[in-house]
Design a protein around this motif. Sequence first.
Motif, PDB file in Angstrom:
ATOM      1  N   LEU A 681       8.543  28.676  54.415  1.00 45.86           N
ATOM      2  CA  LEU A 681       7.244  28.808  53.768  1.00 45.86           C
ATOM      3  C   LEU A 681       6.556  27.453  53.785  1.00 45.86           C
ATOM      4  CD1 LEU A 681       8.136  30.994  50.640  1.00 45.86           C
ATOM      5  CD2 LEU A 681       6.944  31.730  52.718  1.00 45.86           C
ATOM      6  N   PRO A 682       5.223  27.436  53.882  1.00 42.44           N
ATOM      7  CA  PRO A 682       4.513  26.147  53.926  1.00 42.44           C
ATOM      8  C   PRO A 682       4.517  25.475  52.560  1.00 42.44           C
ATOM      9  CG  PRO A 682       2.942  27.949  53.913  1.00 42.44           C
ATOM     10  CD  PRO A 682       4.304  28.579  54.046  1.00 42.44           C
ATOM     11  N   ALA A 683       4.689  24.158  52.581  1.00 48.54           N
ATOM     12  CA  ALA A 683       4.617  23.393  51.339  1.00 48.54           C
ATOM     13  C   ALA A 683       3.169  23.273  50.894  1.00 48.54           C
ATOM     14  CB  ALA A 683       5.233  22.002  51.525  1.00 48.54           C
ATOM     15  N   ALA A 684       2.943  23.364  49.586  1.00 51.28           N
ATOM     16  CA  ALA A 684       1.588  23.263  49.042  1.00 51.28           C
ATOM     17  C   ALA A 684       1.191  21.794  49.012  1.00 51.28           C
ATOM     18  CB  ALA A 684       1.532  23.850  47.631  1.00 51.28           C
ATOM     19  N   VAL A 685       0.027  21.475  49.646  1.00 50.46           N
ATOM     20  CA  VAL A 685      -0.496  20.109  49.658  1.00 50.46           C
ATOM     21  C   VAL A 685      -1.483  19.988  48.508  1.00 50.46           C
ATOM     22  CG1 VAL A 685      -1.719  18.372  50.995  1.00 50.46           C
ATOM     23  CG2 VAL A 685      -0.191  19.985  52.126  1.00 50.46           C
ATOM     24  N   THR A 686      -1.158  19.215  47.508  1.00 50.73           N
ATOM     25  CA  THR A 686      -2.021  19.070  46.338  1.00 50.73           C
ATOM     26  C   THR A 686      -3.137  18.093  46.625  1.00 50.73           C
ATOM     27  OG1 THR A 686      -0.669  17.298  45.464  1.00 50.73           O
ATOM     28  CG2 THR A 686      -0.043  19.526  44.854  1.00 50.73           C
ATOM     29  N   ALA A 687      -4.137  18.087  45.723  1.00 51.61           N
ATOM     30  CA  ALA A 687      -5.259  17.165  45.894  1.00 51.61           C
ATOM     31  C   ALA A 687      -4.803  15.726  45.797  1.00 51.61           C
ATOM     32  CB  ALA A 687      -6.341  17.461  44.848  1.00 51.61           C
ATOM     33  N   VAL A 688      -3.786  15.465  44.965  1.00 46.27           N
ATOM     34  CA  VAL A 688      -3.277  14.099  44.836  1.00 46.27           C
ATOM     35  C   VAL A 688      -2.637  13.656  46.131  1.00 46.27           C
ATOM     36  CG1 VAL A 688      -1.648  12.645  43.588  1.00 46.27           C
ATOM     37  CG2 VAL A 688      -2.961  14.392  42.373  1.00 46.27           C
ATOM     38  N   ALA A 689      -1.871  14.550  46.762  1.00 44.64           N
ATOM     39  CA  ALA A 689      -1.233  14.195  48.024  1.00 44.64           C
ATOM     40  C   ALA A 689      -2.253  13.923  49.099  1.00 44.64           C
ATOM     41  CB  ALA A 689      -0.284  15.319  48.458  1.00 44.64           C
ATOM     42  N   VAL A 690      -3.316  14.711  49.141  1.00 45.23           N
ATOM     43  CA  VAL A 690      -4.363  14.482  50.134  1.00 45.23           C
ATOM     44  C   VAL A 690      -5.015  13.134  49.936  1.00 45.23           C
ATOM     45  CG1 VAL A 690      -6.595  15.294  50.951  1.00 45.23           C
ATOM     46  CG2 VAL A 690      -4.789  16.925  50.484  1.00 45.23           C
ATOM     47  N   ALA A 691      -5.273  12.752  48.664  1.00 37.91           N
ATOM     48  CA  ALA A 691      -5.888  11.457  48.407  1.00 37.91           C
ATOM     49  C   ALA A 691      -4.967  10.320  48.817  1.00 37.91           C
ATOM     50  CB  ALA A 691      -6.251  11.350  46.921  1.00 37.91           C
ATOM     51  N   GLU A 692      -3.654  10.451  48.557  1.00 37.56           N
ATOM     52  CA  GLU A 692      -2.728   9.397  48.942  1.00 37.56           C
ATOM     53  C   GLU A 692      -2.651   9.238  50.445  1.00 37.56           C
ATOM     54  OE1 GLU A 692       0.904  10.495  47.143  1.00 37.56           O
ATOM     55  OE2 GLU A 692       0.337   9.850  45.127  1.00 37.56           O
ATOM     56  N   VAL A 693      -2.665  10.363  51.180  1.00 40.91           N
ATOM     57  CA  VAL A 693      -2.593  10.275  52.639  1.00 40.91           C
ATOM     58  C   VAL A 693      -3.845   9.654  53.211  1.00 40.91           C
ATOM     59  CG1 VAL A 693      -2.504  11.638  54.740  1.00 40.91           C
ATOM     60  CG2 VAL A 693      -0.970  12.171  52.866  1.00 40.91           C
TER      61      VAL A 693
END
Length: 695
Positions: A681-693
């Motif tokens: 199953l795909p891992a959920a990418v949170t808004a915090v993770a997107v900002a860090e990347v």
Amino acid sequence: MSEPSEPSEAASRAEPSPDRRRWSRRWGLWALLVALLLGLLSTLVWLAGRYESSQVQSRLEQDAVQTTTDIRAALTRNVQGIQALQASSPDPAAWRVPASALLHEHREMLRLEWRDAALAPVSYAQTPYRPSVFERLGRASAQTDVSFACAAARRFSGPAYSSSYFLPQADGLGLEVLDMCLPVLAGGQLTGYLLATYSLQEILSELVGRQLARGHGLAFTEADGTRLAMYGNPARGNRAYVAQQLLDLPGNTMVLRMERQLGTPALFPNLLTALVAAMSLALVAVLALLGRDMRRRLKVEHDLADALAFRKAMEDSLVTGMRARDLQGRVTYVNPAFCQMVGLEASELLKHGTPPPYWPPEQVEEYEQRQARRLAVGATLPREGFESVFMRRDGSRFPVLIIEAPLINAVGKQTGWMTAILDVSEQRRVEELSRASQDRLQATARLATVGEMASLLSHELNQPLAAISSYATGSLNLLQSAVAGEPQPPDNQDLQLAMRRIAEQAERAGKVIKSVHDFVRRRDQVREPVAPRALLDAVLPLVSLQARKLGVRVLIQVDESCAPVLCDRTMVEQVLLNLARNGMQAMQSPDKSRRADRLLILRVRPAASNAHSRWVEFAVIDHGEGISEDVARQLFTPFFTTKAEGMGLGLSLCRTVIEQHGGFLGFAAGQPQGTIFTFTLPAAVTAVAVAEVST
């Protein structure tokens, strides 16, 4: 007397007359003269063309050299500007403002970053001319190229450039970029890096002189000729000239390709006399050929009429609606299929202004804005088309798929737009029926699962109900003894303990029933981030019911580093429950010596195929007899089952659910025995993770 004269008359007829011989020689001389003139004219034209081609090619080579020099000098000036920026603002917090000002002056740079010695981001600035180019993939996707470039910069003690790489964008397009890494030194010690991201297309458009780029096509290519970025369109012509020049940058080398197209080359001025003579000779031939040309023209017109009739018959037989519009959006052509689709006559559609009669009135403003964007000359339209809604004469609406392409005339000028229109209402109806059938199958499988567990519920509920009955009877006995006037009144602590035990057992029975009730009633298919442990905890009560009855031990193994998964939790819980039940049933061997091996493992860990753990792997492991090859070939076939009471839908629906989530469901033989069912199953990418990347 006549007989001797017959041989002489026959001989005179056999030999050509002097006049015929003279005319033959004259026509032969004229033919030779015409051939010589044509040969001379062809030679002069060829020599003139070769001379002009060599001149054009030479100028193009010089322009290519000048262009590479300009680009290299501009990149050097940019490096100096970045160095001066760092020298004037050594503090990363204060550095960001002048960095943004530098990006405002240089459109070719998309992003400036200040990184520490370990390449960790410290500060950055974005170009104001476009949204973040790393919005979709994140900055981490180019970390390898950045590492190589900075390693080269450290060796050179100066700027180094990475290999170019492609970044897809949110608008469906993308751009080719490269990174420039510049080491930051303090007292001879490396303290960090300055990283500049360049757009190859903006380098061509901004760092090359406008006068030099006019009339040329510029492109960066790889060594094998693959185009990385393009700028400018060379003028149309029948002869193409190409010059290639290496752009040697520290750490990277690209090929600059410059193209130019010209028409027929200019000829020498003194060639006009030869042209006049040739045209005079050609005039005689033209008069002779005119009659034949007229006959050919009539034949061509006849063939053209046949071709038009054939095209008309073909267009009339199409079930796809065809519509042509001019640059102002007026309809200039419709085929019968389109007229039938909207229920209007061709005369009602041709030359009709905006809005056309097949636009729904409530969406006219939206359609006008969309048409203005799509009908602009040079607009890029998706080849897969877009969906819209049209209205019939009776006012009914129906969905359509619209595919548009520009209409180009014989001279290469756009004169309008051609549109293919497909009525997709039937397709949408079939898709809706398919979705409804899928929902019914899933509901049937869920209810079948609950039906098979009814016997387990009765077994599990007997224990708490029996305990409740026992505690209630004891409490009544204590109360009756008090009413009867016994010398020792009942102990309140005993009554309270009995009441608590009754409440605990009632709560236990309620939880068992509630777990099944929630499983049956949950119908929403909204995907949400769910922790893997929560999915296992949701099905564990139902799994434990059957495990206790069948004498199976259940072991849970969850890697705590797993990110939450994005899924429809109800459907995934059904998949886990189905696989767990199948695994427990597979271990029901009549051999009593193997009862100790009845162990079911539910395991969750990051998918091994993904280095960044963007997928999570779930595994259900049993120690049964395994799956034979004959059964394995049909295991996921709908309505195939090896159970006398089974429906054959469980594994088929499980695979469908996982594939709808973008994952994969498969199985493998366990060691030394048993079967391992796994799905991802795909891992959920949170808004915090997107900002860090992105930073």
